[in-house]
Design a protein around this motif. Structure first.
Motif, mmCIF file in Angstrom:
data_model
loop_
_atom_site.group_PDB
_atom_site.id
_atom_site.type_symbol
_atom_site.label_atom_id
_atom_site.label_comp_id
_atom_site.label_asym_id
_atom_site.label_seq_id
_atom_site.Cartn_x
_atom_site.Cartn_y
_atom_site.Cartn_z
ATOM 1 N N ARG A 62 2.647 3.198 -1.412
ATOM 2 C CA ARG A 62 2.264 2.120 -0.501
ATOM 3 C C ARG A 62 2.861 2.350 0.900
ATOM 4 O O ARG A 62 2.152 2.253 1.897
ATOM 5 N N ALA A 109 -3.188 -1.631 -1.803
ATOM 6 C CA ALA A 109 -2.588 -2.915 -1.416
ATOM 7 C C ALA A 109 -3.095 -4.074 -2.257
ATOM 8 O O ALA A 109 -2.309 -4.919 -2.693
ATOM 9 N N HIS A 138 -3.646 -3.155 -6.610
ATOM 10 C CA HIS A 138 -2.426 -2.788 -7.329
ATOM 11 C C HIS A 138 -2.615 -1.473 -8.097
ATOM 12 O O HIS A 138 -2.089 -1.283 -9.155
ATOM 13 N N ARG A 139 -3.475 -0.602 -7.520
ATOM 14 C CA ARG A 139 -3.694 0.724 -8.134
ATOM 15 C C ARG A 139 -3.432 1.783 -7.078
ATOM 16 O O ARG A 139 -4.359 2.205 -6.377
#
Lengths: 491, 323
Positions: free
Chosen positions: A403, A462, A465-466
């Motif tokens: 991220r 974001a 969630h992958r």
């Protein structure tokens, strides 16, 4: 009066726009003002109508009409409180009735009864509490400038009242069964008790609507006039600037003593005393309590140096001969100081004008003139990015923080693209919207196709969630470096 | 007829339905998308547009493509609540009361010019829309799923109309604005009518059914599985809450709007082929969800603001979520 509490936006309007605002005020509070009107007038009207029927005379009804200024005052009191978020209960209105009738009512019910400016002038007597010459002077001030159209309003409402009454009577005539064989002329022109009752009731029903409307329009005209003359909108605007632009307000306050210096005081106490007495006389406006902000614990030394600076700027003294070869001429320093002062004043004026032009918002033209600093909450200022982007991204990837790595890359790409391809970006603009705006405004570019891939990877990381694979981030970084190098080589 | 099992299949089916509808409704892609989102979400739609833009065609086509029952009620000032819901009538032969079901007993109900009927008749739709059941003579009848009301109103002709009460407006998931098609789309439409590709009248025979009630139920179930990140949900809530304290808006949206926004954004994500919602999805559906739920202040109206312009400002000012 706290202008900020006003329910309507106090802005300078044309007279008919103000009348429009009046109709809105009436529609907004139609229920309570109708109740007030009915509570004030229903019993007197019924009593006078009774007398009228008994005596078969219209004089009692004429008396009711003559007393209109009295009936209008509680309605105006309600509007004046309701506008500032204060609801007057019926009991309070009745209790305050004597105070409403105190100022100017005798004049309104005698020699001023036929004044076409009633709806406007009533505000001066009732709301400002002005009397006699003060009131006259105040009305002269309020009548200055562009015409307020209060007389035209009275004329229009008068016609409206008459035509609506005639319309109601005509409607009733049409509803009478034909078996009664009633002539139109006898319906309208006969003076029997029934006709008096019906026509007066029709007139009263119409007044239930027109009178509160008339008062509201007059009140709106009065508010509008004061907004023009006293700059209420500017006052509100500056208060908002003061709140939102703390620094700007402080700068203005700092400049205030320079812009408006204390005048030199001559030691002429008798003349000053005389001036105070004249100002306190009846010819001038009534005294008002005023509140202003002052610096706390302002020391004399501060005001002294300010005064000295101002004196130095304003006074022109012949230069003394200075033998120091390094010293600058006094005139040059004074000129530079003036230039600096004018530049700061101009900068402030331009900022304020731009701010007001944008309707008091910080958005607006910012996106056109300066590149944005944030997109969807991502800080894209160059100084917020690491010096060595590749190292920072690799470090994040080694820590398996996909991220952060993607976020760094996206921020760097947007920081590079947006100054070159300017688009309007708001606080609410999302990454995908930014991409769409770029494509819409600048057509399809190779860089935008790359940005689309990057945004897609970012959105998945974001919001889904992958996180994408680290290899994909490295590939995106390499691709970006290639594109960047290519762009520079081309340039 | 196969029913979708996965989100990818659901997206494909949704696109097939959309494609079929866009064949007859030329140049109204946005309207078709919004109506389908409402259908998948299980909401009702208020359509506003001038006559002649295909509102009735839209509902007929929808009924045809989805193989659903369709009824149309033309609302008039003398329409009674029982004309909508039905009533009990005495049958002299059997000497018993018999229930005569009204046009609301359907799956797709077109309430044409809803604001022409008085409040009492409009209120008859409240129970139908909210509880999806109709009570006649104390007996409740549950409507078959899916059930959707598409109400239309004309923005130009306000003479003799009864504005919808806020309680009823709030029950519409979307207010969809149907506008004139663009120049190119209108050219295509006229050419298709002239060369006989489509009929000038409301002919939907050329359409084929690509889904049924069970497929719609499956789409609804699958759209509920779309991931909604807490930050994105918070953004949706911030948008709705800002309407309650925003300059120019006197009445903001209710919590029902927050629920509608979140649900509709999931369906929008499904249409985009994603199994997660992005802030962009929220923005896409925010206008139809909020435009009928906000009320402008008097001075905002005097200044010529519209709900659209107010929402435009609101969407620009509410900060997008960040990760």
């Amino acid at each position: 009066m706290e202008l900020e509490k006003a329910n309507a936006r106090l802005a300078p309007r044309g007279p008919w726009q103000a009348v429009d605002l009046g109709t809105r005020l009436y529609r907004h509070w139609a229920g309570p003002v109708t109740l007030i009107w009915l509570a004030m007038t229903a019993l007197p009207f019924a009593a006078l109508l009774g007398v009228s029927v008994q005596t078969e005379s219209l004089w009692p009804i004429l008396l009711f009409w003559w007393l209109k200024p009295l009936w209008e005052r509680p309605v105006l009191a309600f509007y004046s409180h309701a506008l500032f978020n204060e609801t007057l209960a019926m009991g309070a209105i009745f209790r305050r009735l004597p105070s409403y009738a105190r100022n100017g009512l005798i004049g309104q019910l005698t020699w001023r009864r036929l004044s076409p400016w009633r709806s406007f002038n009533n505000n001066v007597w009732q709301l400002e509490g002005a009397r006699g010459d003060q009131a006259n002077q105040r009305m002269r001030v309020l009548a200055s400038g562009q015409p307020n159209r209060a007389a035209m309003l009275t004329l229009i409402v008068l016609h409206l009242e008459q035509f609506m009454t005639l319309g109601l009577l005509a409607l009733l005539y049409m509803l009478i069964p034909w078996q009664f064989d009633l002539e139109l002329s006898s319906w309208f022109f006969e003076q029997g008790s029934l006709q008096i009752v019906i026509s007066c009731l029709c007139w009263y029903l119409v007044m239930v609507v027109t009178e509160p409307l008339y008062v509201a329009c007059g009140f709106a005209l009065y508010l509008n006039k004061r907004t023009w003359l006293e700059g209420w909108d500017l006052q509100l605007g500056l208060t908002r600037i003061g709140r939102r632009r703390g620094m700007l307000a402080i700068a203005l306050l700092l400049l205030l003593p320079v812009l408006n210096p204390q005048p030199a005081r001559a030691d002429d106490q008798p003349a000053r005393q005389q001036a105070i007495e004249v100002l306190a006389g009846k010819d001038f406006m009534p005294m008002e309590e005023a509140h202003e902000r002052r610096w706390k614990d302002q020391s004399d030394s501060e005001s002294d140096w300010m005064r000295a600076l101002w004196k130095w700027l304003m006074e022109h003294k012949p230069e003394e001969k200075n033998h120091d070869p390094m010293s600058l001429p006094d005139g040059l320093i004074r000129t530079l100081a003036w230039l600096l002062f004018i530049a700061v004043a101009l900068w402030l004026i331009i900022r304020i004008l731009r701010y007001l032009d944008q309707g008091g918002t910080t958005a607006g033209r910012k996106g056109e003139s300066a590149p944005p600093t944030h997109v969807a909450g991502l800080d894209i200022r160059q100084q917020s990015l690491p010096d060595n982007l590749t190292a920072a991204i690799n470090q994040a990837l080694q820590a398996n923080d996909i991220r952060t790595a993607l976020s760094l890359l996206l921020r760097a790409v947007l920081a590079d693209l947006l100054p070159r391809y300017p688009v309007r970006v708001h606080r609410g603009t999302t990454e995908q919207q930014c991409l769409r705006a770029l494509r819409q405004q600048h057509g399809e570019q190779p860089l935008f196709a790359y940005l689309a891939r990057l945004v897609d990877a970012w959105v998945r990381t974001a919001w889904a969630h992958r996180p994408v694979e680290a290899s994909q981030v490295r590939e995106l970084l390499d691709h970006w470096q290639q594109l960047h190098r290519g762009e520079h080589a081309h340039a | 007829m196969t029913h979708p099992q996965t989100l990818a299949e659901a997206t494909e089916l949704a696109h097939r339905i959309e494609q079929q509808l866009n064949r007859v409704l030329i140049g109204q892609q946005q309207v078709v998308r919004e109506v389908l989102i409402a259908l998948i979400t299980g909401g009702h739609v208020l359509v506003e547009g001038v006559p002649g833009l295909g509102k009735t065609l839209l509902v007929r086509s929808l009924g045809r493509v989805l193989d659903l029952d369709f009824n149309r009620i033309q609302f008039t000032p003398d329409l009674m609540p029982t004309d909508v819901t039905g009533h009990a009538m005495y049958d002299p032969k059997s000497e018993q009361f018999r229930i005569r079901r009204g046009p609301a007993f359907t799956q797709l109900l077109l309430a044409d010019e809803i604001n022409r009927a008085p409040a009492k008749t409009q209120a008859a739709l409240l129970e139908v829309m909210q509880e999806r059941q109709i009570t006649i003579e104390g007996k409740a009848f549950t409507l078959s799923e899916p059930f959707m009301v598409l109400a239309t109103q004309n923005p130009l002709d306000q003479e003799g109309t009864y504005p919808l009460p806020e309680a009823e407006l709030d029950r519409f998931l979307f207010k969809v604005l149907i506008d004139y098609p663009g120049h190119d789309d209108e050219t295509t439409l006229v050419n298709m009518v002239l060369d006989g590709t489509i009929a000038a009248s409301l002919d939907v025979d050329s359409l084929t059914a690509v889904a049924d009630a069970d497929a719609i139920a499956a789409l609804k179930t699958l759209s509920a599985t779309v991931l909604l990140d807490p930050e994105v949900l918070d953004y949706a809530l911030r948008l709705v809450r800002t309407t309650r304290d925003f300059p120019g808006i006197i009445h903001g949206a209710s919590p029902r709007a927050s629920i509608a926004l979140a649900r509709a954004a999931r369906a929008q994500a499904l249409f985009e082929g994603r199994d997660f919602v992005t802030p962009d999805d929220i923005q896409q559906v925010a206008r139809p969800v909020l435009r009928h739920r906000i009320q402008l202040s008097a001075d905002a109206e005097i200044e010529g603001q519209t709900p659209e312009s107010a929402l435009e400002r609101l969407l620009a000012q509410v900060e997008a979520p960040k990760q």
